[in-house]
Write an enzyme that holds these catalytic residues in place. Sequence first.
Site, PDB file in Angstrom:
ATOM      1  N   ASP A 147       0.892  -1.140   0.082  1.00 47.94           N
ATOM      2  CA  ASP A 147      -0.225   0.147   0.152  1.00 47.94           C
ATOM      3  C   ASP A 147       0.710   1.317  -0.017  1.00 47.94           C
ATOM      4  O   ASP A 147       0.647   2.239   0.651  1.00 47.94           O
ATOM      5  CB  ASP A 147      -1.201  -0.030   1.177  1.00 47.94           C
ATOM      6  CG  ASP A 147      -1.782   1.144   1.209  1.00 47.94           C
ATOM      7  OD1 ASP A 147      -2.437   1.408  -0.070  1.00 47.94           O
ATOM      8  OD2 ASP A 147      -2.385   1.569   2.104  1.00 47.94           O
ATOM      9  N   ASP A 206       3.752   2.351   7.974  1.00 52.40           N
ATOM     10  CA  ASP A 206       2.721   1.598   7.964  1.00 52.40           C
ATOM     11  C   ASP A 206       3.049   0.297   7.087  1.00 52.40           C
ATOM     12  O   ASP A 206       2.689   0.087   5.854  1.00 52.40           O
ATOM     13  CB  ASP A 206       1.448   2.318   7.234  1.00 52.40           C
ATOM     14  CG  ASP A 206       1.183   3.594   8.025  1.00 52.40           C
ATOM     15  OD1 ASP A 206       1.213   3.630   9.261  1.00 52.40           O
ATOM     16  OD2 ASP A 206       0.518   4.508   7.401  1.00 52.40           O
TER      17      ASP A 206
END
Length: 286
Positions: free
Chosen positions: A168, A185
């Site tokens: 992502d 993340d």
Amino acid sequence: MKTPQGLQALIDDGVIDEVLRPLKSGKEAAVYVVRSGDDVRCAKVYKDMAQRSFQQRVQYQEGRKVRGSREARAVGKASKYGRKQQETAWKNTEVDALYQLRAAGVRVPEPHGYFHGVLVMELVTDAEGFSAPRLGEVELDAEQARDFHRVLVRQVVRMLCCGLIHGDLSAYNVLVGPDGPVVIDFPQVVSAGGNNAARTMLLRDVNNLTASLGRWAPELLDTWYGEEMWALFEAGALHPEMELTGEFEPDESSVDLDSVRHAINDAREEALIRQQGREAAAEAEA
């Protein structure tokens, strides 16, 4: 500030001393700035599975290992116990990835432990000591954009050499510290060797970065680093310090329909991203 739910246990155990302020809240977690002794760090509190959708994460979870046969069967049946195990594995994935990638020299925040379902890690700051901005929030010149792109491509290569793909990655999952970009993340990190969508996700990650930085350095939009590194990875020839060229020639000696369909879909997605980047670059020059 009032201690958020999920962090009181860390204060009680002496892991942190106080919560200073909220930093970010997203679909997966809320992040807070905390003090631990003389150090200022951040604490990532993962949200309950009731607030999140497993359906959106099926593709990411392919290839992830479950601890034992009982857990694997429960996850497969989607039982209450299985969902709990899946949630635990989802949280542990980011923790494990951070430790592995940090040890491999990837530019990620330093983890400081995982306590009561909360990840405590380094707070990435700017040159003035404030929380570092995201890459998508800063203005760059062409030289900075090329340098950041080179550094980030190197990080993606190092991740791939660890058998991992961010999954992502974009300009909003990269912080800009005083010594360059830091990737953040990782709860959706993908197994490069165990996920059928690994190639697609890798190309998307690289294309996202290229499109963003291509706003400032348009020549980046005509590079093919994702395709090049994946071909080297499949051939077992990729290593962490390899200097890539950004050039790629597809092998047309053999064709199968599934590969053609995937290639067409990839090309359409990539063309859209590159066109958006070119349009943004043209607007910036206007």
